[in-house]
Motif scaffolding. Structure first.
Motif, PDB file in Angstrom:
ATOM      1  N   ALA A   1      22.836  36.082  83.595  1.00 32.36           N
ATOM      2  CA  ALA A   1      23.849  37.140  83.443  1.00 32.36           C
ATOM      3  C   ALA A   1      23.338  38.451  84.035  1.00 32.36           C
ATOM      4  CB  ALA A   1      24.203  37.317  81.971  1.00 32.36           C
ATOM      5  N   ALA A   2      22.060  38.751  83.799  1.00 36.34           N
ATOM      6  CA  ALA A   2      21.492  40.006  84.332  1.00 36.34           C
ATOM      7  C   ALA A   2      21.465  39.955  85.856  1.00 36.34           C
ATOM      8  CB  ALA A   2      20.084  40.223  83.773  1.00 36.34           C
TER       9      ALA A   2
ATOM     10  N   ASP B   1      23.712  36.321  94.166  1.00 33.22           N
ATOM     11  CA  ASP B   1      24.621  35.251  94.586  1.00 33.22           C
ATOM     12  C   ASP B   1      24.824  34.290  93.406  1.00 33.22           C
ATOM     13  OD1 ASP B   1      25.815  33.644  96.974  1.00 33.22           O
ATOM     14  OD2 ASP B   1      24.558  32.212  95.883  1.00 33.22           O
ATOM     15  N   ILE B   2      26.070  34.054  93.037  1.00 31.31           N
ATOM     16  CA  ILE B   2      26.333  33.289  91.812  1.00 31.31           C
ATOM     17  C   ILE B   2      25.948  31.808  91.955  1.00 31.31           C
ATOM     18  CG2 ILE B   2      28.135  32.528  90.202  1.00 31.31           C
ATOM     19  CD1 ILE B   2      29.410  35.304  90.523  1.00 31.31           C
TER      20      ILE B   2
ATOM     21  N   TYR C   1      26.322  21.657  81.596  1.00 34.35           N
ATOM     22  CA  TYR C   1      26.763  22.652  82.592  1.00 34.35           C
ATOM     23  C   TYR C   1      26.080  23.972  82.300  1.00 34.35           C
ATOM     24  CZ  TYR C   1      29.860  24.171  78.794  1.00 34.35           C
ATOM     25  OH  TYR C   1      30.336  24.590  77.583  1.00 34.35           O
ATOM     26  N   VAL C   2      25.895  24.735  83.365  1.00 32.42           N
ATOM     27  CA  VAL C   2      25.607  26.168  83.220  1.00 32.42           C
ATOM     28  C   VAL C   2      26.443  26.795  84.317  1.00 32.42           C
ATOM     29  CG1 VAL C   2      23.423  25.910  84.526  1.00 32.42           C
ATOM     30  CG2 VAL C   2      23.871  28.013  83.261  1.00 32.42           C
ATOM     31  N   ASP C   3      27.247  27.779  83.943  1.00 32.30           N
ATOM     32  CA  ASP C   3      28.245  28.247  84.909  1.00 32.30           C
ATOM     33  C   ASP C   3      28.578  29.716  84.640  1.00 32.30           C
ATOM     34  OD1 ASP C   3      29.963  28.002  87.065  1.00 32.30           O
ATOM     35  OD2 ASP C   3      30.872  26.155  86.304  1.00 32.30           O
ATOM     36  N   VAL C   4      29.187  30.333  85.627  1.00 32.51           N
ATOM     37  CA  VAL C   4      29.646  31.723  85.505  1.00 32.51           C
ATOM     38  C   VAL C   4      31.152  31.694  85.734  1.00 32.51           C
ATOM     39  CG1 VAL C   4      29.455  34.061  86.424  1.00 32.51           C
ATOM     40  CG2 VAL C   4      27.450  32.545  86.432  1.00 32.51           C
ATOM     41  N   ARG C   5      31.890  32.229  84.781  1.00 32.26           N
ATOM     42  CA  ARG C   5      33.346  32.142  84.865  1.00 32.26           C
ATOM     43  C   ARG C   5      33.998  33.480  84.535  1.00 32.26           C
ATOM     44  NH1 ARG C   5      35.578  26.911  85.396  1.00 32.26           N
ATOM     45  NH2 ARG C   5      33.899  25.681  86.322  1.00 32.26           N
ATOM     46  N   ASP C   6      35.236  33.627  84.979  1.00 24.84           N
ATOM     47  CA  ASP C   6      36.043  34.768  84.572  1.00 24.84           C
ATOM     48  C   ASP C   6      36.180  34.725  83.041  1.00 24.84           C
ATOM     49  OD1 ASP C   6      38.527  36.702  85.754  1.00 24.84           O
ATOM     50  OD2 ASP C   6      38.741  35.947  83.708  1.00 24.84           O
ATOM     51  N   ALA C   7      35.902  35.845  82.382  1.00 20.05           N
ATOM     52  CA  ALA C   7      35.860  35.844  80.917  1.00 20.05           C
ATOM     53  C   ALA C   7      37.248  35.707  80.292  1.00 20.05           C
ATOM     54  CB  ALA C   7      35.188  37.126  80.421  1.00 20.05           C
ATOM     55  N   GLU C   8      38.289  35.966  81.072  1.00 16.73           N
ATOM     56  CA  GLU C   8      39.625  35.872  80.471  1.00 16.73           C
ATOM     57  C   GLU C   8      40.328  34.552  80.770  1.00 16.73           C
ATOM     58  OE1 GLU C   8      41.298  39.598  81.758  1.00 16.73           O
ATOM     59  OE2 GLU C   8      39.869  40.602  80.421  1.00 16.73           O
TER      60      GLU C   8
ATOM     61  N   ARG D   1      31.538  35.742  82.353  1.00 20.12           N
ATOM     62  CA  ARG D   1      30.789  35.177  81.235  1.00 20.12           C
ATOM     63  C   ARG D   1      29.920  34.041  81.756  1.00 20.12           C
ATOM     64  NH1 ARG D   1      31.219  37.789  76.121  1.00 20.12           N
ATOM     65  NH2 ARG D   1      30.007  36.461  74.759  1.00 20.12           N
ATOM     66  N   VAL D   2      28.702  33.963  81.312  1.00 19.09           N
ATOM     67  CA  VAL D   2      27.849  32.804  81.595  1.00 19.09           C
ATOM     68  C   VAL D   2      27.980  31.855  80.416  1.00 19.09           C
ATOM     69  CG1 VAL D   2      25.494  31.999  81.951  1.00 19.09           C
ATOM     70  CG2 VAL D   2      26.218  34.185  82.923  1.00 19.09           C
ATOM     71  N   LEU D   3      28.260  30.592  80.702  1.00 16.54           N
ATOM     72  CA  LEU D   3      28.424  29.591  79.628  1.00 16.54           C
ATOM     73  C   LEU D   3      27.536  28.389  79.938  1.00 16.54           C
ATOM     74  CD1 LEU D   3      31.646  30.507  80.642  1.00 16.54           C
ATOM     75  CD2 LEU D   3      31.953  29.782  78.285  1.00 16.54           C
ATOM     76  N   ALA D   4      26.962  27.785  78.893  1.00 16.47           N
ATOM     77  CA  ALA D   4      26.094  26.625  79.136  1.00 16.47           C
ATOM     78  C   ALA D   4      26.142  25.663  77.960  1.00 16.47           C
ATOM     79  CB  ALA D   4      24.648  27.080  79.368  1.00 16.47           C
TER      80      ALA D   4
END
Ligand code: AMP
Length: 291
Positions: free
Chosen positions: A214-215, A222-223, A244-251, A268-271
């Motif tokens: 996230a930082a 680069d995502i 999974y580990v991913d970066v997504r639009d938080a909404e 948001r980073v989600l895993a």
């Protein structure tokens, strides 16, 4: 502070109670849980008490959100302990329906969760969010709350339910509560008790790795490259498998463009990872650094 709390087990009794409150002009907050309460749940109840005059905490281990082979049969249950905790918090009612009350013979209507449910947890746990959406829809129409409090710990669940409330015009407001963590960063979860001592020592690395990602993303990295790196770090830390580990639009939970530089899109980073037979999920916000 009260040391007893009313436990209601049938829809008819619940309706009598909520009608009384409504007649007296009281607002109602609902905190849906599957029991085995910990400090994360406690923080939700405290927030509920700030939001409304009366607080209902539901305890229901919902079979329809577990797939065959999930941990339904070993899911921790401690109604007596939960009731004592909720009494000490001065919640008003424990709503503890039986499975038969929730899903009587002939039950056959369900909610299809929306687009936010398709990937991440939805891909790993087919049918999970349909079960969650259906039971929450039922809880909302049973309790008729003004507010329902959910933890950011289950971030995708929150997004899916927000979508449901909006799409179906359900007359309540969802309130999100921040994730409570152990001192070492591990998000509190009823499932943490499954962890062996060795697994427990590895578990906080999940929060560490997603916080670093996230930082980095917030600083403009680069995502896709960051995600590959985070997956490698999780495996190196000792997690047996990374779902999974991913970066997504938080909404919307849609995939964003490759970097966030110059963008105000909340991310948001989600895993989700495995330690032995225990699956852990976590997520953190990306805070974009100003250039
Ligand atoms: P569960 O009993 O696991 O279904 O969780 C019930 C509610 O508590 C959900 O809204 C969860 O997101 C929330 N919750 C679970 N763990 C935490 C935590 N560590 N911090 C804040 N809320 C949590």
């Amino acid at each position: 502070m009260g040391d007893t709390i009313k436990i209601i087990r049938t829809v008819a009794d619940l309706r009598r109670q909520t009608a009384k409150w409504r007649g007296a002009g009281k607002s109602i907050a609902l905190v849906p849980t599957m029991g085995a309460l910990h400090s994360g749940h406690v923080s939700l109840v405290k927030l509920a008490k700030k939001k409304a005059d009366r607080v209902v905490v539901s305890i229901f281990v919902n079979p329809t959100q577990f797939a065959a082979g999930d941990d339904l049969s070993r899911y921790p249950r401690d109604e007596a302990g939960d009731v004592a905790t909720l009494a000490s918090l001065d919640a008003d009612v424990v709503w503890a329906p039986s499975v038969d009350d929730m899903y009587p013979a002939g039950f056959s209507t369900s909610v299809t969760a929306g687009s936010a449910a398709a990937e991440l947890e939805g891909a790993c746990r087919p049918g999970h969010f349909g079960g969650v959406a259906t039971v929450c829809c039922k809880l909302f129409s049973q309790v008729t709350p003004d507010y329902a409090i959910f933890g950011e710990k289950d971030f995708q669940q929150l997004v899916v339910l927000r979508q449901m409330v909006r799409d179906l015009n359900l007359p309540l407001t969802l309130v999100a509560a921040p994730t409570k963590r152990e001192k070492d960063g591990l998000a509190l979860s009823s499932r943490n008790r499954y962890l062996s001592a060795d697994e427990r020592a590895i578990a906080p690395a999940l929060y560490g790795v997603i916080s670093e990602l996230a930082a980095d993303v917030g600083a403009g990295a680069d995502i896709p490259a960051g995600i590959v790196n985070a997956r490698r770090k999780l495996l190196h830390a000792g997690f047996a498998k990374v779902d999974y580990v991913d970066v997504r639009d938080a909404e919307t939970l849609e995939a964003p463009s490759k970097t966030v530089q110059g963008s105000t899109q909340p991310l948001r980073v989600l895993a989700a990872v495995w330690l032995g037979t225990t699956r852990l999920i976590d997520n953190v916000a990306v805070v974009a650094k100003k250039a």
